[in-house]
Write an enzyme that holds these catalytic residues in place. Sequence first.
Site, mmCIF file in Angstrom:
data_model
loop_
_atom_site.group_PDB
_atom_site.id
_atom_site.type_symbol
_atom_site.label_atom_id
_atom_site.label_comp_id
_atom_site.label_asym_id
_atom_site.label_seq_id
_atom_site.Cartn_x
_atom_site.Cartn_y
_atom_site.Cartn_z
ATOM 1 N N GLY A 240 -17.563 16.435 -22.315
ATOM 2 C CA GLY A 240 -16.779 17.658 -22.257
ATOM 3 C C GLY A 240 -17.501 18.921 -21.843
ATOM 4 O O GLY A 240 -16.850 19.926 -21.529
ATOM 5 N N GLU A 275 -20.977 10.877 -24.240
ATOM 6 C CA GLU A 275 -20.288 10.425 -23.020
ATOM 7 C C GLU A 275 -20.194 11.553 -22.008
ATOM 8 O O GLU A 275 -19.093 11.963 -21.627
ATOM 9 C CB GLU A 275 -18.873 9.937 -23.373
ATOM 10 C CG GLU A 275 -18.829 8.823 -24.393
ATOM 11 C CD GLU A 275 -17.400 8.545 -24.891
ATOM 12 O OE1 GLU A 275 -16.506 9.382 -24.661
ATOM 13 O OE2 GLU A 275 -17.199 7.494 -25.517
ATOM 14 N N PRO A 276 -21.306 12.088 -21.546
ATOM 15 C CA PRO A 276 -21.226 13.192 -20.588
ATOM 16 C C PRO A 276 -20.805 12.692 -19.207
ATOM 17 O O PRO A 276 -21.188 11.603 -18.789
ATOM 18 C CB PRO A 276 -22.662 13.721 -20.546
ATOM 19 C CG PRO A 276 -23.498 12.501 -20.815
ATOM 20 C CD PRO A 276 -22.702 11.669 -21.795
ATOM 21 N N GLY A 277 -20.008 13.472 -18.530
ATOM 22 C CA GLY A 277 -19.619 13.147 -17.158
ATOM 23 C C GLY A 277 -19.928 14.318 -16.251
ATOM 24 O O GLY A 277 -20.968 14.387 -15.591
ATOM 25 N N ARG A 278 -19.040 15.305 -16.280
ATOM 26 C CA ARG A 278 -19.128 16.452 -15.387
ATOM 27 C C ARG A 278 -20.489 17.141 -15.417
ATOM 28 O O ARG A 278 -21.028 17.518 -14.376
ATOM 29 C CB ARG A 278 -18.038 17.452 -15.799
ATOM 30 C CG ARG A 278 -17.832 18.597 -14.850
ATOM 31 C CD ARG A 278 -16.882 19.629 -15.464
ATOM 32 N NE ARG A 278 -15.654 19.066 -15.964
ATOM 33 C CZ ARG A 278 -14.525 18.962 -15.250
ATOM 34 N NH1 ARG A 278 -14.482 19.398 -14.013
ATOM 35 N NH2 ARG A 278 -13.444 18.443 -15.795
ATOM 36 N N TYR A 319 -5.440 21.528 -10.749
ATOM 37 C CA TYR A 319 -5.744 22.381 -11.904
ATOM 38 C C TYR A 319 -5.892 23.854 -11.529
ATOM 39 O O TYR A 319 -6.356 24.651 -12.356
ATOM 40 C CB TYR A 319 -7.071 21.962 -12.558
ATOM 41 C CG TYR A 319 -7.279 20.490 -12.813
ATOM 42 C CD1 TYR A 319 -6.362 19.762 -13.565
ATOM 43 C CD2 TYR A 319 -8.412 19.844 -12.346
ATOM 44 C CE1 TYR A 319 -6.576 18.420 -13.822
ATOM 45 C CE2 TYR A 319 -8.637 18.507 -12.606
ATOM 46 C CZ TYR A 319 -7.708 17.801 -13.343
ATOM 47 O OH TYR A 319 -7.928 16.474 -13.597
ATOM 48 N N CYS A 344 0.509 18.771 4.754
ATOM 49 C CA CYS A 344 1.794 19.470 4.794
ATOM 50 C C CYS A 344 2.330 19.718 3.395
ATOM 51 O O CYS A 344 3.330 19.130 2.979
ATOM 52 C CB CYS A 344 2.764 18.684 5.658
ATOM 53 S SG CYS A 344 2.162 18.651 7.353
ATOM 54 N N TYR A 373 -15.272 14.461 -10.460
ATOM 55 C CA TYR A 373 -13.817 14.484 -10.257
ATOM 56 C C TYR A 373 -13.480 14.937 -8.841
ATOM 57 O O TYR A 373 -12.538 15.682 -8.623
ATOM 58 C CB TYR A 373 -13.137 15.351 -11.340
ATOM 59 C CG TYR A 373 -13.539 14.925 -12.741
ATOM 60 C CD1 TYR A 373 -13.028 13.751 -13.277
ATOM 61 C CD2 TYR A 373 -14.465 15.647 -13.492
ATOM 62 C CE1 TYR A 373 -13.422 13.321 -14.535
ATOM 63 C CE2 TYR A 373 -14.861 15.225 -14.761
ATOM 64 C CZ TYR A 373 -14.328 14.068 -15.273
ATOM 65 O OH TYR A 373 -14.716 13.637 -16.517
#
Length: 420
Positions: A240, A275-278, A319, A344, A373
């Site tokens: 997070g 659980e790091p991602g970003r 987002y 389009c 992401y």
Amino acid sequence: MDHFQIIDGELHAERVPLSRIAAEIGTPVYVYSRATLERHARVFNEALSALPKKHVAFAIKANPNLAVLRVMQREGFGADVVSGGELARALAAGMPGQDIVFSGVGKLEREMVQGLDAGIGQFNIESEEEGIELAAVAAARGQRAACALRVNPDVDARTHEKISTGKAENKFGVPIDRAAGIYARLAGLPGLDMRGVAVHIGSQLQHLQPLEDAFIKLGALIAELRAGGQTVTHADLGGGLGVTYKAGEVYPTPAEYGAMVARICGSWDVTLMFEPGRVIVGNAGVLLTRAIRVKRSSNNTPFVIVDAAMNDLARPAMYGAWHDFEAVKPTGQRMTAHIVGPICETGDTFAMDREIDALVAGDLAVFRTAGAYGATMASSYNSRGFVAEVMVDGDQFAVVADRILPEAITSAERVPAWLD
Ligand SMILES: *Cc1c(COP(=O)(O)O)cnc(C)c1O
């Protein structure tokens, strides 16, 4: 800190000029820096160095590219997976089954079997119903699945509503006030080895306080479980941590996060899992694009139409996310423009009224902080195919995902005989 810098007037990834990648591979293309990935993994590990027992599982959904996973595996990271496809990737990248955690609210029976076959380290169970199903699947095979119960702590992570996961109305985890009862019932099932609790309250968090609030609640739950005679040896704190998308914004550092974790969770006598991602991959990638043309608009602010679109990088459309946009060869001149893709949809807009480096048709530019992401959320909308991915290492680079051309997608489609 990242390794995308101007050298001799041109933006480089490590020591590779981005114009060279554009010339050889074409645009749009995602470019990742190995040195940046490694640096972020090490900074994260160092931030946790005061904790005696820990396990770091990279959240694969942030960037599932096999080469990226291999870098993580070499840094000693396991994986947090949320589907059978991600599980297969983690194994293909050489991550041991034991180092893999399986999260997600909708695990299928065949995915449970896949996890049991791989001997994964932990299933994070998100409902009592799922736990009962997993118990039956494991027992039928004479196995016991190591599990943590994911709880929903009902805290407001103060992030974008679509990536908040720890409020009562979100679909994730079991309500924390019912968790002790559910844990005890699941622990009584022969197919499960209930060993811990898990929490993950959202992504792109700018404040540590919601995390701290959630961890305090988790600590109280652990005490309650133990008082009730349950065994708790693992606590999964999720991911997070946010990253800077807009120059000047301030986010908690991994070191500040590590210090908070040590203060709140250091005395729990469990293996702490992360659980790091970003925070690992975000700033380690850019999306390299070329201006197709600059179009005058009715109110003088031009549209810079780039060859990347919302199908390649969905975050702005999905987002309202900000990505810094920079010319590969900035001249020092600036302009105010709307940055849009060719799709389009009016939603195919990366920025409105943005002050940017002046660009003319044919110029290269990057969207920064596209490593998380980014490519993984791509679609083939407007039959645009899938963008290529490149990893740079010093003065060399390699294509780590081929561009998938529209023809390859069409080739999987069939017109039934009864339409002939
Ligand atoms: C998405 C996710 C993560 C990673 O979140 P980041 O914000 O990228 O660190 C970790 N754990 C779970 C369960 C997730 O769904």
